[in-house]
Design an enzyme around this catalytic site. Structure first.
Site, PDB file in Angstrom:
ATOM      1  N   LEU A   1       0.749  -1.387  -0.040  1.00 16.63           N
ATOM      2  CA  LEU A   1       0.108  -0.003  -0.140  1.00 16.63           C
ATOM      3  C   LEU A   1       0.943   1.357   0.169  1.00 16.63           C
ATOM      4  O   LEU A   1       0.560   2.138   0.706  1.00 16.63           O
ATOM      5  CB  LEU A   1      -0.963  -0.204   1.202  1.00 16.63           C
ATOM      6  CG  LEU A   1      -2.059  -0.722   1.208  1.00 16.63           C
ATOM      7  CD1 LEU A   1      -3.005  -0.807   2.350  1.00 16.63           C
ATOM      8  CD2 LEU A   1      -2.844  -0.538  -0.084  1.00 16.63           C
ATOM      9  N   CYS A   2       1.934   1.194  -0.876  1.00 14.05           N
ATOM     10  CA  CYS A   2       2.690   2.570  -0.913  1.00 14.05           C
ATOM     11  C   CYS A   2       2.654   2.580  -2.146  1.00 14.05           C
ATOM     12  O   CYS A   2       4.085   3.055  -2.634  1.00 14.05           O
ATOM     13  CB  CYS A   2       3.922   2.515  -0.069  1.00 14.05           C
ATOM     14  SG  CYS A   2       4.718   0.754  -0.099  1.00 14.05           S
ATOM     15  N   GLY A   3       2.014   2.796  -3.016  1.00 17.57           N
ATOM     16  CA  GLY A   3       2.328   2.948  -4.385  1.00 17.57           C
ATOM     17  C   GLY A   3       3.077   2.198  -5.176  1.00 17.57           C
ATOM     18  O   GLY A   3       3.156   0.957  -5.140  1.00 17.57           O
TER      19      GLY A   3
END
Lengths: 296, 134
Positions: free
Chosen positions: A90-92
């Site tokens: 969940l961090c691009g």
């Protein structure tokens, strides 16, 4: 046409997703500040180290019997790829861009007939690379569960890499990580650890100009270098871990920001559909009542 | 008093000290050396020991450093170390715990050089332990 109830449920679930992404964005923003400070605090040390290595190494690199950490083993057959990624998703594109760069390099090396070994720092990189190169991964080091990364965390990894090098398990070691440039921009960087990459003449930040002052060395240049090179690996690794930490938070912040915005757009769309549906339900009910009354 | 020398003490985690001082005494690998302004440029390894910062009128500040490097350039002196603690902040119990781990390291040291480094560290730590507050 979805029913009114379905729409209400969907709007509700998108709203709670938005709450989560917004919270994650704010958490990432505050963690980012701390990580950024850590990176900046660590820069003076590594910059000085690099300068010293530059001035020492360039004079010794041409000599016979220069330490193998500086000039390599003379072979170029086995490559160790150290892939430093995050522990969480969940961090691009943070984890996947590092993994992609590493994968491209590994494929190039394999095409050139070299043996490749992979050392993963961080769970995510292993998860991605395992699909293609599960046989090549020799070890994964997880750094989860620690808030601030300290130099003591980098040291055992560096020792492990050095021991492997001393045992002749690889010839060239390259480290992949994300360099933190700004919140929006993180650059995937590959850095050669062994043999040590010397800053090119003039490229290194030269500090105050000494008018080419000649240094006294105590003890000898060789001995200092022998002490400096192993430490340099720890420092480079530590720096990479810190840069990675800041990049991860920065990239999570941006990703969560756009996720929050997307969720907002989706809520607007769904609300519009909801209202239209509601209106048409009312209209059709009215028509039913009126036509029922007329029939009487 | 004459000009001061810009002294910096850096660890990998942060810049610990950055100020103008009169003289620094660095525990070099081949003996302590004092650095004043205009010192001959030099690079030296630092053994584990006590670094002293001298300023006019003040008591010298003593900082324990766990080995590293020193770079001296005329008007600047930078010491890079992996660990540094002001001696006055060190508690006897902590020092004794460090001594214990250092003693264990000593038994597993591989080369003579490692043994030498750990022995100097032990000697310094014992000295600190003797004078430290409980």
């Amino acid at each position: 046409m979805p029913s009114l109830k379905d729409l209400r449920v969907r709007i509700g679930s998108v709203k709670s997703t938005q709450k989560i992404t917004r919270a994650m964005q704010m958490v990432a923003a505050s963690k980012l500040r701390r990580a950024q400070e850590a990176v900046e605090a660590a820069r003076p040390y590594s910059a000085r180290m690099e300068r010293m290595l530059g001035s020492l190494g360039s004079s010794l690199v041409a000599q016979d019997g220069a330490p193998p950490l500086l000039v390599g083993t003379g072979n170029d057959d086995t490559h160790l790829i150290v892939v430093a990624t995050g522990e969480r998703g969940l961090c691009g594109a943070f984890n996947s861009s590092i993994a992609r760069a590493a994968r491209v390099r590994i494929q190039e090396l394999q095409a050139a007939g070299k043996t490749v070994k992979i050392l993963c720092i961080g769970r995510k990189g292993r998860d991605i690379l395992r699909r293609d190169f599960s046989a090549l991964i020799i070890e994964t080091i997880e750094l989860a569960g620690q808030k601030a990364k300290t130099f003591a965390d980098a040291q055992p990894i560096a020792t492990k890499i050095r021991d492997m090098f001393d045992n002749g398990e690889f010839d060239v070691c390259t480290l992949f990580y994300n360099r933190f440039k700004s919140v929006m921009v993180q650059i995937v960087t590959d850095r050669q650890l062994i043999p040590a990459a010397l800053p090119a003449e003039g490229e290194a930040e030269s500090g105050p100009d000494l008018g080419n002052a000649i240094y006294d060395y105590e003890p000898s240049e060789e001995e200092i270098l022998a002490d400096l090179l192993p430490r340099n690996i720890s420092v480079q690794l530590f720096q990479a871990i810190l840069e990675n930490g800041a990049s991860e938070q920065g990239s999570r912040m941006t990703a969560m920001d756009s996720a929050t915005r997307n969720a907002g757009d989706m809520i607007d769309d769904l609300t519009l559909t909801y209202n239209r549906t509601r209106q048409s339900v009312i209209t059709s009910e009215l028509i039913e009542i009126i036509s029922g009354a007329e029939a009487l | 008093m004459a000009d001061k020398i810009a002294f910096e003490l850096v660890s990998p985690e942060r810049l610990l000290v950055s100020e103008d001082v009169e003289m620094v005494v660095v525990p070099g690998a081949e003996g302590d050396f004092g650095v004043l302004i205009g010192h001959q440029p030099m690079i030296s390894t630092v053994r584990p020991g006590i670094l002293e910062i001298h300023n006019e009128g003040d008591e010298p500040r003593r900082i324990y450093v766990n080995g590293g490097f020193a770079e001296v350039t005329g008007d600047r002196c930078a010491v890079m170390t992996e660990e540094a603690t002001p001696v006055e902040d060190m508690k006897r119990a902590e020092v004794e715990a460090t001594i214990k781990t250092a003693e264990e390291d000593l038994t597993s040291a591989k080369t003579d050089h490692d043994t030498y480094i750990i022995q100097t560290r032990l000697a310094t730590l014992r000295q600190i332990a003797a004078s430290a507050s409980a």
